[in-house]
Write an enzyme that holds these catalytic residues in place. Structure first.
Site, PDB file in Angstrom:
ATOM      1  CE1 TYR A  53      27.083  37.135  26.259  1.00  0.00           C
ATOM      2  CE2 TYR A  53      27.090  37.794  28.570  1.00  0.00           C
ATOM      3  CZ  TYR A  53      27.763  37.340  27.454  1.00  0.00           C
ATOM      4  OH  TYR A  53      29.105  37.077  27.512  1.00  0.00           O
ATOM      5  CG  HIS A  83      35.946  30.447  29.243  1.00  0.00           C
ATOM      6  ND1 HIS A  83      35.258  29.998  28.144  1.00  0.00           N
ATOM      7  CD2 HIS A  83      35.721  31.786  29.308  1.00  0.00           C
ATOM      8  CE1 HIS A  83      34.630  31.028  27.563  1.00  0.00           C
ATOM      9  NE2 HIS A  83      34.908  32.119  28.250  1.00  0.00           N
ATOM     10  CG  ASN A 195      31.192  36.577  33.478  1.00  0.00           C
ATOM     11  OD1 ASN A 195      30.291  37.161  32.925  1.00  0.00           O
ATOM     12  ND2 ASN A 195      32.233  36.131  32.816  1.00  0.00           N
ATOM     13  CE1 TYR A 282      65.130  66.810  52.145  1.00  0.00           C
ATOM     14  CE2 TYR A 282      64.295  66.005  50.044  1.00  0.00           C
ATOM     15  CZ  TYR A 282      64.689  67.051  50.850  1.00  0.00           C
ATOM     16  OH  TYR A 282      64.623  68.335  50.379  1.00  0.00           O
ATOM     17  NE  ARG A 285      65.453  67.171  57.050  1.00  0.00           N
ATOM     18  CZ  ARG A 285      65.454  67.996  55.987  1.00  0.00           C
ATOM     19  NH1 ARG A 285      64.473  68.864  55.827  1.00  0.00           N
ATOM     20  NH2 ARG A 285      66.436  67.950  55.104  1.00  0.00           N
ATOM     21  CG  PHE A 337      32.412  41.144  33.886  1.00  0.00           C
ATOM     22  CD1 PHE A 337      33.227  42.004  33.167  1.00  0.00           C
ATOM     23  CD2 PHE A 337      31.194  40.770  33.329  1.00  0.00           C
ATOM     24  CE1 PHE A 337      32.855  42.489  31.929  1.00  0.00           C
ATOM     25  CE2 PHE A 337      30.814  41.254  32.079  1.00  0.00           C
ATOM     26  CZ  PHE A 337      31.644  42.120  31.377  1.00  0.00           C
ATOM     27  CD  GLU A 422      36.107  39.315  27.100  1.00  0.00           C
ATOM     28  OE1 GLU A 422      37.315  39.006  27.200  1.00  0.00           O
ATOM     29  OE2 GLU A 422      35.175  38.531  27.360  1.00  0.00           O
TER      30      GLU A 422
END
Length: 510
Positions: A53, A83, A195, A282, A285, A337, A422
């Site tokens: 792959y 991409h 990646n 608060y 304090r 990744f 994905e």
């Protein structure tokens, strides 16, 4: 200065030298040897036409498509081009330099199977200040920051856009002017460039020092507010911190006690009929508990980012057989990744920033509210004729509320992509990207609190605040004069915010 990359020992200090101060980077001989060894494994696979792959297959949901040897180079280039789909405003020069360095360091680790030439081109781009134009939106933090890193990779191969000598131009033209030869991608080099978690890691890492400055500044602001409101330091007794021993709690308690030590305002104030208060609100304090939790969260986030600095985050990873012949080893597909650790860390930091802004705004509200402050209404001598700090508090409220909305978690907001391959993503890039506006908002919230607190302290004259707090008051008065009558405070807020960023107030704690 030149940062020597090994893939194993990059520090935040080195990252900031390269990204903020323009330092160069280079590949060490040890890293080069490791890269050559892992590259030999990839070349053996290509020669044997063994299916692997990312080497000779398609990507994502197309992983089962086999690519012939004569198309492997085209495959890598197509991957980069397809991409590069980012949109939105480009990342800044500082952010871009951080991404380039982090990508180079991750590849230098020698687990990606790419040639040393890939890292050398990245280092040359840093040295000659060729900065890819990287759109800030388009990553879901799944197979890392695919779209942002694709825009970076485009410039390596002489495509895309870059900024060189303050001019935005084509990536190939920028490389030519800088004297850098474009990279011709070989097997696996395109996917190794794309990646990775370097986009989200860069933004998260760059947020850390700014957040630390604001955490320290918040302690200074709280100490000033405490005295302006004549609050009690009893809650900061070290025995209370020891009874619940969080490190951040103890640090903030010490800071508050030290800032206000010797305060004449405090010594003049004891419970009376006019002020029957037994305990403070608060927001005063519980400052050690709240600020302390933020401090501890910051340390936890930093520890995660520090691990990621020297991690291999592409896929597949190449593991050289330690005792085998050259070119033998395993190519293993995994999920390093995935940005979940960084996405959750960015969410944690966002919650911390929103928390600091929220409690700071509450202290400002107490000082401007005549029902709680025992000071002139809205910190002005002529309320009614003057509105004083009324709208400054409103501005702090607006910014604090904006930060609350921005602090909504991103790391649980998965959306399936790539044909369902994905199917669970991190949203780490957007989680880290929203830290920038949150830091800007918080800086201004603290500026408003410091302005209001010093105005309140002025009403206690001739009594002085504590010795260290008095230094903070003097620093503020060098920037902004006491408000005698209404004027626009917008410029004052911005001026104080700039000084906060320059560590003027946080340095008082060192």
């Amino acid at each position: 200065m030149t940062v020597n990359l090994t893939g194993n020992d990059l520090t935040f200090e080195q990252l900031f030298e390269v990204s903020l101060h323009g330092a160069a980077a280079s590949l060490t001989s040890e890293a080069r040897a490791r890269m050559l060894a892992s590259r030999a494994v990839i070349e053996r696979i290509v020669a044997a036409e063994t299916t692997a792959y990312g080497v000779n297959t398609g990507f994502g949901d197309l992983a089962e498509v086999r690519i012939s040897p004569d198309q492997i180079r085209t495959l890598q280039v197509n991957l980069v081009r397809s991409h590069a789909c980012g949109v939105g405003a480009p990342l800044s020069e500082v952010e871009t330099r951080a991404i380039v360095l982090l990508r180079a360091n991750a590849l230098a680790k020698g687990l990606s199977g790419v040639r040393p030439a890939v890292v050398e081109v990245l280092c040359a781009m840093l040295k000659h200040r060729v900065h890819p134009v990287i759109p800030s939106q388009g990553s879901v933090g799944a197979s890392g920051d695919l779209a942002p890193l694709a825009h970076l990779a485009q410039v390596l191969i002489g495509e895309g856009e870059a900024v060189f000598n303050a001019q935005r131009t084509g990536g190939g033209e920028a490389l030519r002017k800088a004297g850098i030869a474009p990279l011709v991608l070989e097997a696996k080099e395109g996917i190794s460039l794309l990646n990775g978690t370097q986009g989200m890691l860069a933004l998260l890492s760059l947020a850390l020092p700014e957040a630390q400055i604001l955490i320290d500044t918040a302690d200074v602001a709280a100490a000033l507010s405490l005295d302006a409101l004549r609050g009690s330091p009893a809650a900061f007794d070290p025995r209370i911190a020891e009874a619940r021993p969080y490190p951040g709690h103890a640090t903030t308690s010490r800071n508050l006690l030290r800032m206000n030590r010797g305060s004449q305002i405090r010594e003049s104030h004891r419970p009376t009929d006019r002020d029957p208060r037994v305990q403070d609100a608060y927001s005063m304090r519980c400052t050690p508990q709240v600020h302390g939790a933020v401090r501890d969260a910051w340390n936890a986030v930093r520890a995660i980012a520090e691990i990621e600095l020297n991690s291999a985050t592409d896929n597949p990873l190449v593991f050289v057989a330690p005792d085998g012949p050259a070119g033998t080893g395993d190519v293993i597909s995994g999920g390093n990744f995935h940005g979940q650790p960084l996405a959750m860390a960015a969410d944690q930091l966002a919650v911390a920033l929103a928390t600091l802004g929220g409690i700071s705004e509450r202290r400002t509200e107490h000082m401007t509210n005549p029902h709680t402050s025992l000071l002139p209404a809205f910190l002005t001598n002529a309320p009614g004729l003057n509105s004083g700090f009324m709208i400054a508090q409103v501005t702090a409220a607006a910014l604090a509320s904006e930060n609350k909305a921005l602090a909504a978690p991103h790391s649980v907001d998965s959306i399936p992509t790539s044909g369902g391959q994905e199917d669970y993503v991190s949203m780490g890039m957007s989680a880290a990207r929203r830290l920038r506006p949150m830091l800007d908002n918080l800086r201004r919230i603290l500026a408003i609190e410091i302005l209001a607190a010093c105005q309140g302290i002025d009403f206690h004259a001739p009594l002085n605040t504590g010795g260290e707090a008095l230094k903070a008051h003097a620093l503020l008065r060098n920037i902004s004069a006491h408000v005698e009558a209404d004027r626009s405070l917008a410029a004052d807020i911005e001026a104080v915010a700039v000084q906060i960023a320059d560590e003027v107030f946080s340095e008082l704690l060192k």
